[in-house]
Design a protein around this motif. Structure first.
Motif, short mmCIF file in Angstrom:
data_model
loop_
_atom_site.label_atom_id
_atom_site.label_comp_id
_atom_site.label_asym_id
_atom_site.label_seq_id
_atom_site.Cartn_x
_atom_site.Cartn_y
_atom_site.Cartn_z
N PHE A 80 0.86 -1.18 0.00
CA PHE A 80 0.00 0.00 0.00
C PHE A 80 0.90 1.23 0.00
CE2 PHE A 80 -3.17 2.66 2.67
CZ PHE A 80 -3.81 3.13 1.53
N VAL A 81 0.68 2.14 -0.94
CA VAL A 81 1.63 3.25 -1.14
C VAL A 81 0.90 4.58 -1.35
CG1 VAL A 81 3.46 1.79 -2.08
CG2 VAL A 81 1.74 2.80 -3.63
N ILE A 82 1.65 5.64 -1.10
CA ILE A 82 1.21 6.98 -1.43
C ILE A 82 2.19 7.55 -2.46
CG2 ILE A 82 2.49 7.93 0.53
CD1 ILE A 82 0.42 10.15 0.70
N ALA A 83 1.67 8.26 -3.42
CA ALA A 83 2.51 8.87 -4.45
C ALA A 83 2.48 10.39 -4.28
CB ALA A 83 2.02 8.50 -5.85
N PRO A 84 3.60 11.04 -4.03
CA PRO A 84 3.62 12.49 -4.05
C PRO A 84 3.30 12.99 -5.45
CG PRO A 84 5.85 11.62 -3.98
CD PRO A 84 4.93 10.45 -3.79
N PHE A 85 2.93 14.25 -5.56
CA PHE A 85 2.42 14.73 -6.85
C PHE A 85 3.49 14.87 -7.93
CE2 PHE A 85 3.32 18.57 -4.41
CZ PHE A 85 3.94 19.42 -5.32
N VAL A 86 4.75 14.68 -7.56
CA VAL A 86 5.86 14.70 -8.52
C VAL A 86 6.65 13.42 -8.35
CG1 VAL A 86 8.06 15.83 -9.08
CG2 VAL A 86 6.03 17.21 -8.65
N TRP A 87 7.01 12.75 -9.44
CA TRP A 87 7.90 11.60 -9.32
C TRP A 87 9.34 12.07 -9.40
CZ3 TRP A 87 5.25 11.75 -14.21
CH2 TRP A 87 6.06 11.91 -15.32
#
Length: 347
Positions: A80-87
């Motif tokens: 289960f992960v969260i992605a910041p708005f910039v990779w």
């Protein structure tokens, strides 16, 4: 799979798009559990920011890893992960310095050629440098999901404003803007120990959240009237720290004027109104510092995450409407006419 695409002014559609696949050995494919609509998405929706017809949109999401490339070492399917708005690649000088938004190999979801966050799945470049792993059990804690989702952008951005404005324990803070970022700025200032937090806003539903987040005072006026009101509240001294979360010329001019001599302004509002009215002389004469910009959410999420998981802070209160993927076009309309503050998308 289905995803949100933009075709032009006020034209948001849910369409079939190709399924994401691992293209590079550092990629991961993430099935989206929650996403949302950002205030900055509205600039494209309103035609202020240009987009190519058929371009994907959305840059905030939580999800479950479904597949990883051969060089991904930090994640496995099921995480289960969260992605910041910039990779970001996580290894360049900028990433090591905590400025992931300047990563030369980085990008933002929804760019031409990339997947947008408002879809059923997303290809994540540089998974090890981008994603943040969450406790697996949190995926089943529905009450936690809004707060975790807020970390992907608005809470991290509000925190960035507070850090840039040098919020310290005992300080007086003024927050310009009552959108989701401004409200999260109130929460961030409270978390950092500000003694007095003055929220500028005139919408009762939003200022109620500001008070729940720690605002001690609310100023409904704008422009010169707001400056006078804050001046009166602070005995003519102004605020040690001012958080600017709107991005217009007027809001920036107000923010600088609210700062006390020797104070600082942290600006995170996406600029969309010019800066001709901002006085460098005013800042120079009064030793007012100016800092901010695009928030490096990837650097802040690990710091903020424990407080969300423990319930010490709940930035998820900024979400006042939840829709499914088919409801996204209505979600854009609701945020555009201000009948919704921030819309969460549950899959």
């Amino acid at each position: 799979m289905r995803a949100t695409v933009i075709h032009g002014l006020n034209d948001i559609r849910i369409e079939e798009v190709p399924d994401p696949v691992v293209r590079q050995p550092t990629d991961a494919v993430v099935r989206v559990v929650n996403a949302c609509i950002c205030g900055s998405d509205l600039w494209a929706y309103r035609g202020v920011a240009s987009r190519v017809a058929g371009q994907r949109i959305g840059h905030e999401f939580l999800g479950i890893v479904e597949e990883t490339g051969s060089e991904v070492i930090g994640f496995t399917p099921g995480d289960f992960v969260i992605a910041p708005f910039v990779w970001s690649d996580g290894s360049c000088d900028f990433c090591r310095e905590g400025l992931h938004t300047s990563c030369p190999q980085g990008g933002i979801w929804g760019e031409v050629g990339s997947d947008g966050g408002q879809g059923e799945a997303v290809r994540v470049p540089f998974a090890d440098g981008t994603l943040v792993k969450l406790p697996k059990e949190a995926a089943g804690e529905k009450k936690l999901l809004p707060g975790l989702l807020a970390l992907s952008d608005v809470m991290s951005t509000g925190h960035h404003a507070a850090v840039a404005a040098r919020v310290r324990p005992g300080s007086t803070v003024a927050v310009v803007g009552d959108g989701a970022v401004g409200l999260c700025g109130v929460l961030a200032a409270h978390r950092l120990g500000a003694d007095r937090i003055i929220a500028l806003g005139r919408h009762r539903d939003r200022t109620d959240i500001a008070r729940a987040f720690g605002a001690t005072d609310v100023v409904a006026e704008r422009g010169d009237a707001a400056i006078e009101a804050v001046d009166e509240l602070t005995g003519g001294r102004g605020a040690h720290a001012v958080l600017e979360a709107v991005g217009t010329e007027e809001s920036m001019r107000t923010a600088i004027s609210l700062a006390r001599d020797g104070g600082a302004v942290g600006y995170v509002g996406v600029p969309h109104g010019g800066s001709a009215g901002v006085s460098i002389t005013q800042m120079f004469d009064r030793n007012v510092a100016l800092a901010g910009g695009v928030a490096p959410a990837r650097a802040y999420i690990p710091e903020l995450l424990p407080d969300v998981l423990s319930g010490a802070i709940d930035p998820g209160l900024v979400f006042d409407r939840t829709v499914d993927l088919d409801g996204v076009p209505d979600g854009y309309r609701a945020m555009d006419d201000r009948s919704a503050l921030k819309v969460r998308i549950a899959f």
